[in-house]
Every structure is written in C-alpha cells, then in structure tokens.
Design a protein around this motif. Sequence first.
Motif, PDB file in Angstrom:
ATOM      1  N   ALA A 150       0.816  -1.208   0.000  1.00 42.57           N
ATOM      2  CA  ALA A 150       0.000   0.000   0.000  1.00 42.57           C
ATOM      3  C   ALA A 150       0.853   1.263   0.000  1.00 42.57           C
ATOM      4  O   ALA A 150       0.413   2.307  -0.512  1.00 42.57           O
ATOM      5  N   ASP A 151       2.079   1.206   0.545  1.00 40.01           N
ATOM      6  CA  ASP A 151       2.946   2.382   0.554  1.00 40.01           C
ATOM      7  C   ASP A 151       3.249   2.891  -0.856  1.00 40.01           C
ATOM      8  O   ASP A 151       3.599   4.061  -1.028  1.00 40.01           O
ATOM      9  N   MET A 152       3.126   2.031  -1.854  1.00 41.44           N
ATOM     10  CA  MET A 152       3.378   2.481  -3.216  1.00 41.44           C
ATOM     11  C   MET A 152       2.409   3.589  -3.632  1.00 41.44           C
ATOM     12  O   MET A 152       2.728   4.394  -4.514  1.00 41.44           O
ATOM     13  N   ASP A 153       1.244   3.632  -2.994  1.00 39.19           N
ATOM     14  CA  ASP A 153       0.254   4.653  -3.332  1.00 39.19           C
ATOM     15  C   ASP A 153       0.814   6.047  -3.068  1.00 39.19           C
ATOM     16  O   ASP A 153       0.890   6.896  -3.957  1.00 39.19           O
ATOM     17  N   TRP A 154       1.229   6.304  -1.816  1.00 39.80           N
ATOM     18  CA  TRP A 154       1.756   7.647  -1.510  1.00 39.80           C
ATOM     19  C   TRP A 154       3.112   7.887  -2.165  1.00 39.80           C
ATOM     20  O   TRP A 154       3.434   9.018  -2.547  1.00 39.80           O
ATOM     21  N   GLY A 156       4.133   6.895  -5.097  1.00 38.53           N
ATOM     22  CA  GLY A 156       3.923   7.313  -6.471  1.00 38.53           C
ATOM     23  C   GLY A 156       3.399   8.728  -6.568  1.00 38.53           C
ATOM     24  O   GLY A 156       3.820   9.509  -7.433  1.00 38.53           O
ATOM     25  N   GLU A 157       2.476   9.078  -5.670  1.00 36.06           N
ATOM     26  CA  GLU A 157       1.881  10.415  -5.722  1.00 36.06           C
ATOM     27  C   GLU A 157       2.874  11.481  -5.261  1.00 36.06           C
ATOM     28  O   GLU A 157       2.928  12.576  -5.840  1.00 36.06           O
ATOM     29  N   TYR A 158       3.655  11.185  -4.239  1.00 39.35           N
ATOM     30  CA  TYR A 158       4.551  12.195  -3.677  1.00 39.35           C
ATOM     31  C   TYR A 158       5.813  12.399  -4.515  1.00 39.35           C
ATOM     32  O   TYR A 158       6.181  13.523  -4.845  1.00 39.35           O
ATOM     33  N   TYR A 159       6.485  11.303  -4.860  1.00 42.99           N
ATOM     34  CA  TYR A 159       7.765  11.422  -5.572  1.00 42.99           C
ATOM     35  C   TYR A 159       7.604  11.513  -7.086  1.00 42.99           C
ATOM     36  O   TYR A 159       8.498  12.000  -7.771  1.00 42.99           O
TER      37      TYR A 159
END
Length: 230
Positions: A150-154, A156-159
């Motif tokens: 699930a960490d891939m969600d933020w 991808g959006e942040y970096y």
Amino acid sequence: MKIIWLGHGSFRIESGEAMLLIDPWLSGNPALPEDQHDAAVAGATHILLTHTHFDHVIDVLPLAKRLRIPVVGQYDLMGFWGETEGIETIGFNKGGTVTLNGVRVSMVPASHSSTFSTPEGLRTGGSEVGYMISAEKHTIYHSGDTAMMADMDWMGEYYKPDIGILSAGGHFTMDMKSAAWASKRFFNFKTVIPGHYKTFPILEQSAKALIDGLPDVDVIEPEVMQPIDI
C-alpha cells in the motif's frame, strides 16, 4: 543519465559526477561474466544497499574497502559497519534524503526481509528499503526486493517517479504480472526496467507479462553491461 544492469538485482546509475552501484553482486553472479567485474564497478563513487540477503550484500564490504568509497543505506546497519568494518558509511532512514555528488537519493519502504547467515544462524541486518533517485529532471524508483504494498500509493503520488527499476522475478519479490499491476495502480511510469529475474530457474525468465501489462509504457528488457541512456 545511464542505467546499466549488472545482472540479477544489481544496477549502476551514472549521472554527472555520481556513479552509484546498487546492490553490486559480483562473486558468483551467474549473469555477470568474471571478465566484466572490473568494468562493472569502474569509477564508482557510492554503493547503495537495499538489504542484506547474500545476493545483494556479499560484495559490498570488499568493494567499499577496495574502491575506498562510502556505503549508503539504512541507519542501523551503516552505524554498525562504520564502527566495526573501517569503512565510510552514510546512514539514513526511510523518509530521509541524502545528496550524493549532485544526485538526490530518498529512502522509501519495501516489504521483504533483511537477514544474513552467521555461525549462530540467521541475523537481521537493518531493514529492507527502496530508493527514489532524482537527477537530470528524472526520478527513478528502485524498488529493491519487495512485494506490492500500500505504501506504493503515496510514494507514487509524492515522488512522481517517471522511471521504475522493479524487482519482478517472482518467488522472492513481485512477479512480472504483479509488477505491471502495481505500475498501473500506483505510478505513472514512462519507462520500466525489470530486474531480479533470469538469474536462477526459480525466477521468471521473461518480461513478457510486464510488457503485455503495460502497453503504454516503454518496458526495456536490460542486457547485462549494456547502457540504457535516459
């Protein structure tokens, strides 16, 4: 910028005055001919480590000592090595960023394990991580060994990485199908480069499922020691 696959999960990234070795595995790496070992590490300025499984860590300390370059990685392990191995280390932790000869490297979570063998049995070596590597108007997500998470969600959006170097051989990490799914669900990659595959029969031998799953992305199947120009 140049991205060069050294076989298995090992890469080198060249940008300006930085030449980063990521999990350099030379000794016993069946994908990297022995006569290419020196060329694979020539000019290296830093070693980045994602975790301590043998196929990622076995050559890290010998190379750091021979090349006299720092090892960059998770704070706890770097602190221990700095005290016991006589090498230069740069330790930081998930969420942190360091600048290496002009290249920004941010540490991000991975979902895997990070152990090494001792005469007393397995021991934990820090924790498993990935990296966001930013230079020349590009951001590369080097996943390290990881499952989908699930960490891939933020992340991808942040970096907003435009290039993905993804461990996608299955069994120990994502396979090609799940790496394609994660790429579509969490990221907006322009280019994807698979790694951690082909090395052993237990791993996936082809990136076809990744290519088929990402028809709008430039999926590049790397060749060992052949530069990919970005």
